[in-house]
Each structure stands twice: as C-alpha cells, then as structure tokens.
Design a protein around this motif. Structure first.
Motif, PDB file in Angstrom:
ATOM      1  N   THR A   2     -34.635 -35.141-122.019  1.00  0.00           N
ATOM      2  CA  THR A   2     -36.026 -35.768-122.220  1.00  0.00           C
ATOM      3  C   THR A   2     -35.847 -36.568-123.781  1.00  0.00           C
ATOM      4  O   THR A   2     -35.087 -36.024-124.737  1.00  0.00           O
ATOM      5  N   VAL A   3     -36.275 -37.519-124.007  1.00  0.00           N
ATOM      6  CA  VAL A   3     -36.373 -38.267-125.351  1.00  0.00           C
ATOM      7  C   VAL A   3     -38.041 -38.047-125.876  1.00  0.00           C
ATOM      8  O   VAL A   3     -38.498 -38.387-125.162  1.00  0.00           O
ATOM      9  N   ARG A  44     -28.921 -40.571-121.167  1.00  0.00           N
ATOM     10  CA  ARG A  44     -27.828 -40.545-120.287  1.00  0.00           C
ATOM     11  C   ARG A  44     -26.479 -40.242-120.831  1.00  0.00           C
ATOM     12  O   ARG A  44     -25.671 -39.378-120.443  1.00  0.00           O
ATOM     13  N   PHE A  45     -26.407 -40.855-122.337  1.00  0.00           N
ATOM     14  CA  PHE A  45     -25.199 -40.308-122.775  1.00  0.00           C
ATOM     15  C   PHE A  45     -25.260 -40.049-124.384  1.00  0.00           C
ATOM     16  O   PHE A  45     -24.903 -40.922-125.441  1.00  0.00           O
ATOM     17  N   PRO A  46     -25.738 -39.055-124.805  1.00  0.00           N
ATOM     18  CA  PRO A  46     -25.961 -38.430-125.954  1.00  0.00           C
ATOM     19  C   PRO A  46     -25.329 -38.460-126.866  1.00  0.00           C
ATOM     20  O   PRO A  46     -25.473 -38.641-128.160  1.00  0.00           O
ATOM     21  N   ILE A  72     -30.073 -34.079-131.355  1.00  0.00           N
ATOM     22  CA  ILE A  72     -30.292 -33.185-129.984  1.00  0.00           C
ATOM     23  C   ILE A  72     -31.038 -31.876-130.668  1.00  0.00           C
ATOM     24  O   ILE A  72     -30.540 -31.203-131.376  1.00  0.00           O
ATOM     25  N   ASP A  73     -32.290 -31.531-130.037  1.00  0.00           N
ATOM     26  CA  ASP A  73     -33.065 -30.601-130.558  1.00  0.00           C
ATOM     27  C   ASP A  73     -33.510 -29.715-129.327  1.00  0.00           C
ATOM     28  O   ASP A  73     -34.253 -30.162-128.299  1.00  0.00           O
ATOM     29  N   ASN A  74     -32.972 -28.663-129.238  1.00  0.00           N
ATOM     30  CA  ASN A  74     -33.426 -27.508-127.996  1.00  0.00           C
ATOM     31  C   ASN A  74     -33.126 -28.355-126.597  1.00  0.00           C
ATOM     32  O   ASN A  74     -33.692 -28.395-125.644  1.00  0.00           O
TER      33      ASN A  74
END
Length: 98
Positions: A2-3, A44-46, A72-74
C-alpha cells in the motif's frame, strides 16, 4: 504494498496540482495522473528506484521535474515528499524523524 502519503506530502501534491492547473487547463490533472502512475510503479517495484540513503528512495516523474521521496514503513510505502527537483533538494530530510 500500500502507498500512503504523509499529510505534508499530500499538501505538496495538492499545491503542485493547483499550480500546474493555473498554468494550463488540464495540466494539473496530467500531473496527478503521473504521480499516481509513479506510486503504482513504486508499489510494484519498491526497491527499483534511486537510493538516497537511510532507507529512503526517490522515484522521478517522467514529464515533470518532481520526484516521490519515500521509505518502506511496516511493509507499506510511505511517501515523505512530492518534491520539486530544482528546489531545496534535501528540505524533506527532517520528515524522517517523524
């Protein structure tokens, strides 16, 4: 993944949309579409985008001189800034301390 956007990043997005729309009708919507497309690519490709250190990355927009600064957080993507790339390049760094 999720963003999510920090509230201040949402404000930056809104301001940029309004500014672009004031420049030419439809340009604000084009900007929003490009931001949403970038957010989808990030989800899709963090790990694919440029590392800025400290677990922070930047995904540049194609048509506009902006980048989505995120971490990226949790297990989710947290957008820290919708940053104009020609202004104060590291202004968002204090947002890491949340």
């Amino acid at each position: 993944m999720t963003v999510r956007f920090l509230e201040i990043a949402e404000i930056e997005l809104d301001q940029a949309i309004h500014w672009h729309e004031a420049q030419a009708s439809g340009l604000g919507n084009a900007f929003l579409i490009e931001v949403l497309s970038a957010a989808d690519r990030i989800a899709r490709f963090p790990e694919a985008w440029q590392s800025l250190g400290e677990g922070v990355r930047r995904c540049r927009l194609s048509r506009f001189p902006y980048g989505l600064i995120y971490t990226i957080d949790n297990g989710d993507i947290l957008v820290l800034a919708v940053a104009h790339l020609h202004r104060q390049p590291d202004y968002w760094r204090d947002r890491l301390k949340r």
